[in-house]
Design a protein around this motif. Structure first.
Motif, short mmCIF file in Angstrom:
data_model
loop_
_atom_site.label_atom_id
_atom_site.label_comp_id
_atom_site.label_asym_id
_atom_site.label_seq_id
_atom_site.Cartn_x
_atom_site.Cartn_y
_atom_site.Cartn_z
N LEU A 55 0.82 -1.20 0.00
CA LEU A 55 0.00 0.00 0.00
C LEU A 55 0.86 1.26 0.00
CD1 LEU A 55 -2.83 1.22 0.12
CD2 LEU A 55 -2.73 1.02 2.60
N ARG A 56 1.94 1.26 0.81
CA ARG A 56 2.85 2.41 0.84
C ARG A 56 3.45 2.67 -0.54
NH1 ARG A 56 4.39 0.90 5.95
NH2 ARG A 56 5.97 -0.51 5.17
N ARG A 57 3.88 1.60 -1.20
CA ARG A 57 4.46 1.77 -2.53
C ARG A 57 3.44 2.33 -3.52
NH1 ARG A 57 7.12 -4.08 -2.58
NH2 ARG A 57 8.91 -3.65 -1.25
N ARG A 58 2.23 1.77 -3.49
CA ARG A 58 1.20 2.24 -4.41
C ARG A 58 0.81 3.69 -4.12
NH1 ARG A 58 -2.82 -2.99 -4.97
NH2 ARG A 58 -1.34 -4.27 -6.11
N LEU A 59 0.72 4.04 -2.84
CA LEU A 59 0.39 5.42 -2.49
C LEU A 59 1.49 6.38 -2.93
CD1 LEU A 59 -1.23 5.01 1.03
CD2 LEU A 59 -2.36 5.68 -1.10
N ALA A 60 2.75 5.95 -2.81
CA ALA A 60 3.86 6.80 -3.25
C ALA A 60 3.79 7.02 -4.76
CB ALA A 60 5.20 6.17 -2.86
N LYS A 61 3.50 5.94 -5.51
CA LYS A 61 3.37 6.08 -6.96
C LYS A 61 2.20 6.97 -7.32
CE LYS A 61 5.42 1.66 -8.26
NZ LYS A 61 5.17 0.33 -8.86
#
Length: 90
Positions: A55-61
């Motif tokens: 989720l953190r990665r997707r939110l950063a993207k």
């Protein structure tokens, strides 16, 4: 007294209707995205640590894409404003 003042209903300008519809659509998209994210977290088949990392990665993207889109929109608005200013000055 103007004709539209005597009408038993309010006369609404088309631009106002379009603006209100656009706001409603944007709000619907935002609410749908939030609800979809919550549902994804609740129904995720993986452990919490893995889900949070993903989720953190997707939110950063998503944040990066939103920043890029905002910058592009600002640049387009600037170009449009300059073109309009040139037309007015003629």
């Amino acid at each position: 007294m103007a004709f539209k003042d005597r009408l038993p209903f309010e006369v609404v300008e088309p631009d106002r209707i379009r603006t209100e519809r656009s706001r409603g659509f944007a709000l619907g998209i935002a609410v749908g995205a939030v609800l979809g994210g919550v549902a994804a977290l609740l129904l995720a088949p993986e452990r919490g640590v893995v889900t949070r990392r993903r989720l953190r990665r997707r939110l950063a993207k998503a944040r990066d894409r939103a920043e890029e889109a905002t910058q592009e929109l600002g640049e387009r608005a600037g170009r449009a404003a300059r073109r309009l200013r040139r037309r007015i000055e003629r």
